[in-house]
Design a protein around this motif. Structure first.
Motif, mmCIF file in Angstrom:
data_model
loop_
_atom_site.group_PDB
_atom_site.id
_atom_site.type_symbol
_atom_site.label_atom_id
_atom_site.label_comp_id
_atom_site.label_asym_id
_atom_site.label_seq_id
_atom_site.Cartn_x
_atom_site.Cartn_y
_atom_site.Cartn_z
ATOM 1 N N UNK A 298 60.350 87.127 92.655
ATOM 2 C CA UNK A 298 60.458 88.590 92.612
ATOM 3 C C UNK A 298 60.704 88.991 91.151
ATOM 4 N N UNK A 299 60.974 90.275 90.922
ATOM 5 C CA UNK A 299 61.111 90.782 89.541
ATOM 6 C C UNK A 299 62.145 89.975 88.751
ATOM 7 N N UNK A 300 61.777 89.630 87.521
ATOM 8 C CA UNK A 300 62.699 88.866 86.673
ATOM 9 C C UNK A 300 63.867 89.739 86.215
ATOM 10 N N UNK A 301 64.960 89.076 85.843
ATOM 11 C CA UNK A 301 66.081 89.773 85.215
ATOM 12 C C UNK A 301 65.621 90.457 83.926
ATOM 13 N N UNK A 302 66.261 91.564 83.527
ATOM 14 C CA UNK A 302 65.893 92.208 82.261
ATOM 15 C C UNK A 302 66.122 91.300 81.049
ATOM 16 N N UNK A 303 67.122 90.414 81.129
ATOM 17 C CA UNK A 303 67.358 89.458 80.037
ATOM 18 C C UNK A 303 67.892 88.166 80.641
ATOM 19 N N UNK A 304 67.850 87.097 79.851
ATOM 20 C CA UNK A 304 68.276 85.792 80.350
ATOM 21 C C UNK A 304 69.748 85.831 80.759
ATOM 22 N N UNK A 305 70.059 85.145 81.859
ATOM 23 C CA UNK A 305 71.428 85.195 82.361
ATOM 24 C C UNK A 305 71.711 83.967 83.224
ATOM 25 N N UNK A 306 72.783 83.265 82.898
ATOM 26 C CA UNK A 306 73.280 82.200 83.774
ATOM 27 C C UNK A 306 74.811 82.334 83.841
ATOM 28 N N UNK A 334 71.666 95.588 88.212
ATOM 29 C CA UNK A 334 71.599 95.886 89.645
ATOM 30 C C UNK A 334 70.136 95.814 90.091
ATOM 31 N N UNK A 335 69.891 95.133 91.248
ATOM 32 C CA UNK A 335 68.517 94.930 91.735
ATOM 33 C C UNK A 335 68.323 95.685 93.044
ATOM 34 N N UNK A 336 67.252 96.453 93.112
ATOM 35 C CA UNK A 336 66.875 97.174 94.335
ATOM 36 C C UNK A 336 65.760 96.382 95.024
ATOM 37 N N UNK A 337 66.048 95.764 96.192
ATOM 38 C CA UNK A 337 65.027 94.926 96.848
ATOM 39 C C UNK A 337 63.818 95.717 97.328
ATOM 40 N N UNK A 338 64.004 97.005 97.639
ATOM 41 C CA UNK A 338 62.881 97.809 98.134
ATOM 42 C C UNK A 338 61.914 98.108 96.992
ATOM 43 N N UNK A 339 62.464 98.495 95.838
ATOM 44 C CA UNK A 339 61.613 98.821 94.682
ATOM 45 C C UNK A 339 61.251 97.594 93.856
ATOM 46 N N UNK A 340 61.912 96.459 94.131
ATOM 47 C CA UNK A 340 61.725 95.223 93.357
ATOM 48 C C UNK A 340 61.886 95.496 91.866
ATOM 49 N N UNK A 341 63.029 96.114 91.523
ATOM 50 C CA UNK A 341 63.268 96.361 90.097
ATOM 51 C C UNK A 341 64.764 96.314 89.772
ATOM 52 N N UNK A 342 65.037 95.915 88.524
ATOM 53 C CA UNK A 342 66.398 95.815 88.017
ATOM 54 C C UNK A 342 66.728 97.027 87.158
ATOM 55 N N UNK A 343 67.988 97.486 87.226
ATOM 56 C CA UNK A 343 68.488 98.514 86.314
ATOM 57 C C UNK A 343 69.895 98.099 85.882
ATOM 58 N N UNK A 547 73.040 82.589 90.202
ATOM 59 C CA UNK A 547 73.699 83.466 91.180
ATOM 60 C C UNK A 547 72.934 83.400 92.487
ATOM 61 N N UNK A 548 73.645 83.307 93.608
ATOM 62 C CA UNK A 548 72.992 83.201 94.912
ATOM 63 C C UNK A 548 73.637 84.197 95.878
ATOM 64 N N UNK A 549 72.798 84.929 96.614
ATOM 65 C CA UNK A 549 73.313 85.813 97.656
ATOM 66 C C UNK A 549 72.263 85.966 98.745
ATOM 67 N N UNK A 550 72.677 86.461 99.902
ATOM 68 C CA UNK A 550 71.746 86.720 101.006
ATOM 69 C C UNK A 550 71.560 88.225 101.119
ATOM 70 N N UNK A 551 70.300 88.670 101.244
ATOM 71 C CA UNK A 551 70.003 90.103 101.343
ATOM 72 C C UNK A 551 69.160 90.356 102.599
ATOM 73 N N UNK A 552 69.143 91.614 103.031
ATOM 74 C CA UNK A 552 68.233 92.005 104.105
ATOM 75 C C UNK A 552 66.823 92.055 103.531
ATOM 76 N N UNK A 553 65.886 91.496 104.266
ATOM 77 C CA UNK A 553 64.493 91.501 103.802
ATOM 78 C C UNK A 553 63.977 92.941 103.792
ATOM 79 N N UNK A 554 63.439 93.403 102.659
ATOM 80 C CA UNK A 554 62.929 94.783 102.607
ATOM 81 C C UNK A 554 61.824 94.978 103.642
ATOM 82 N N UNK A 555 61.854 96.129 104.327
ATOM 83 C CA UNK A 555 60.855 96.382 105.374
ATOM 84 C C UNK A 555 59.503 96.652 104.741
#
Length: 555
Positions: A298-306, A334-343, A547-555
């Motif tokens: 999915x969309x990459x992070x805006x900058x490198x991050x670990x 912050x990542x919006x799974x519906x829009x597939x974009x980071x802000x 970073x690992x998390x579980x999200x609801x799959x975007x409809x």
């Protein structure tokens, strides 16, 4: 037809052959009766019926403002319309009045695409008011499926009692535990306590107290002042206590709506793995689809991050702090799974990598970590509504490479590394938000820095980690009720700095490193069989400190 309508629109713009003027507020719009009648049943009835308007040269429409009416008449001529957040609430009722069903449907589809925990109840009410049945059902389902986040919103706190009862009585609520429903009721009543405390009994009728643990009933429900002040609420509590005293086989005989399990339509889930070291900090983000058993980017992070903290809150994923390959950072994406974009959202006050992150009472906690020179005991909290960070009480011990988890309304910080004493830690401490205090609880059996921490079935798991050069495959589990740790089955491989999450009754451990190389493998623990199983599909990239998390799959 397109050509003809284009010509008619040009004639209209030059006020040629127009035979009617539509007036709304102070705006006058010249048009052709035949065009309006061809596209709108409302105008068709007006111009072909016995009403006086059928012959009038000027027709005033009082129910619609001039600006909205112009947009809709433009649509009649061009079949083009732009639905936005700003205009949808006036366009939809106006389209309903003029019986422009395609516009009404487009408005409903737009509102459906905007559904979010903070607005779904408002959209539901709006759909109900304007008889948009499909949108009403979808907004209602969304509210049920995101109940835990919806009840944190202003919209929920401002509902009427009938609407709250309707929501909490639903069999379809998606909740980790009935605790969420009880806490939601208390929050709603406390929002306007003087007026609402009289309504406690009506609300508690719909809280399924028998489904709560005995400990929670005694420690939380019985101690709640709103319950103590209501004899009817005490009766519901006694009913729940009786249920727990019955042998399991007899519980089925005690039938009431409050003993019935909720049966949510479970949302399909994705496991999201963000950034990490491979071997340097990376931007890559990939998701595992549990149903399809495959990974996708999915969309990459805006900058490198670990070495960042990672949570899912309010339908959004937050990547907190970490290391960008050269600096420890304060930034939060912050990542919006519906829009597939980071802000970006507000920065933390302190730089932190290898921190722990968790959600407690609707707030995001960033715990401990390393600022580039020293291990941190400080803790700061992010309020999504105000987009602000503030500090709370620090831990008793500095902890970098710390794992955190929330169980029973308390936040636990597990192990980590104390830079001051240069030791990996076996100690664990617990934060109580009500008192703003940290206190030590039982220690783990082994020192663990970089352990994966996850919560499953109200138990806290500490997975892998290391003590100096020794990377562990062992796993232990903490029961907050008995305040004891016990060993469970070892993982298939040694892992430290791995991501951990729980989904569908299983505990997943993702990536990490074994002391010599980064891992792309994933394995899961089944508490029923006390066994670990390796997932057949690997990540595209071996990564630790992701970073690992579980999200609801975007409809």
């Amino acid at each position: 037809m397109k050509k003809a309508f284009k010509v008619m629109n040009e004639l209209r713009s030059q006020n040629l052959l127009c035979d009617v003027t539509i007036v709304a507020e102070d705006m006058e719009i010249a048009a052709h009766r035949v065009v309006l009648a061809a596209c709108s049943p409302y105008f068709h009835a007006m111009f072909t019926g016995e009403m006086s308007e059928s012959r009038a040269k000027r027709i005033r429409i009082k129910e619609v403002d001039g600006w909205t009416l112009r947009i809709l008449i433009d649509y009649i001529y061009t079949a083009e319309i732009q639905v936005t957040e700003e205009n949808v609430q006036v366009l939809l009722p106006a389209a309903g009045l003029l019986q422009l069903q395609d516009v009404k449907r487009t408005c409903c589809e737009f509102l459906e695409s905007q559904l979010h925990p903070v607005n779904c109840l408002g959209i539901r009410a709006f759909a109900d008011m304007h008889a948009c049945t499909d949108l009403l059902n979808k907004a209602n389902t969304y509210a049920e499926q995101h109940f835990s986040d919806v009840v944190l919103s202003e919209e929920y706190l401002n509902l009427g009692v009938e609407q709250v009862c309707s929501l909490i009585s639903s069999d379809k609520l998606t909740i980790a535990s009935e605790e969420k429903v009880f806490e939601a009721v208390i929050a709603w009543v406390n929002h306007d306590k003087d007026v609402r405390q009289e309504l406690m009994a009506r609300l508690m009728e719909h809280v399924r107290l028998p489904l709560l643990s005995r400990e929670y009933l005694v420690q939380r429900v019985e101690e709640e002042i709103l319950v103590k002040n209501s004899s009817a609420c005490k009766d519901y509590l006694i009913e729940a206590m009786k249920y727990h005293l019955l042998p399991t086989e007899q519980r089925a005989l005690m039938k009431s709506t409050r003993t019935k399990l909720r049966t949510p339509a479970s949302l399909p889930k994705l496991m999201m793995v963000v950034g990490g070291q491979a071997p340097k900090a990376i931007r890559s983000v990939e998701c595992y689809d549990f149903k399809e058993e495959r990974w996708h980017q999915v969309a990459e992070l805006p900058s490198r991050r670990c070495r960042a903290g990672m949570v899912y809150m309010g339908g959004m994923v937050y990547a907190v702090g970490g290391f960008n390959g050269s600096l420890r950072v304060r930034t939060v994406d912050s990542y919006d799974p519906v829009k597939d974009q980071w802000t970006s959202v507000a920065n933390m006050q302190d730089r932190r990598s290898t921190l722990g992150a968790a959600v407690l009472n609707g707030l995001l906690y960033a715990v401990g970590g390393f600022d580039g020179s020293t291990g941190l005991s400080s803790v700061e909290v992010y309020n999504l509504k105000t987009n602000e960070w503030f500090h709370v009480a620090p831990m008793n011990t500095r902890r970098s490479s710390v794992g955190v988890g929330v169980v029973g309304g308390k936040l636990y910080a597990v192990g980590g590394y104390d830079g001051a004493s240069r030791q990996c830690l076996s100690s664990v401490e617990c934060y109580d938000a009500n008192t703003n205090e940290w206190s030590y609880v039982a220690e783990m059996s082994t020192r663990r820095s970089g352990a994966g921490v996850g919560v499953l079935n109200n138990l806290l798991y500490a997975v892998g980690g290391h003590d100096g050069p020794l990377v562990r495959k062992s796993v232990e589990v903490f029961n907050p009720v008995t305040c004891t740790w016990k060993q469970v089955a070892d993982m298939n491989m040694c892992r430290r700095n791995a991501g951990v999450c729980a989904v569908n009754g299983l505990l997943y451990v993702v990536g990490g490193d074994d002391g010599s190389c980064n891992l792309s493998t994933v394995e899961y623990y089944n508490p029923t069989t006390d066994k670990w199983t390796v997932v057949s599909s690997c990540m595209s990239t071996g990564r630790s400190y992701a970073g690992v998390t579980v999200i609801d799959k975007p409809l």
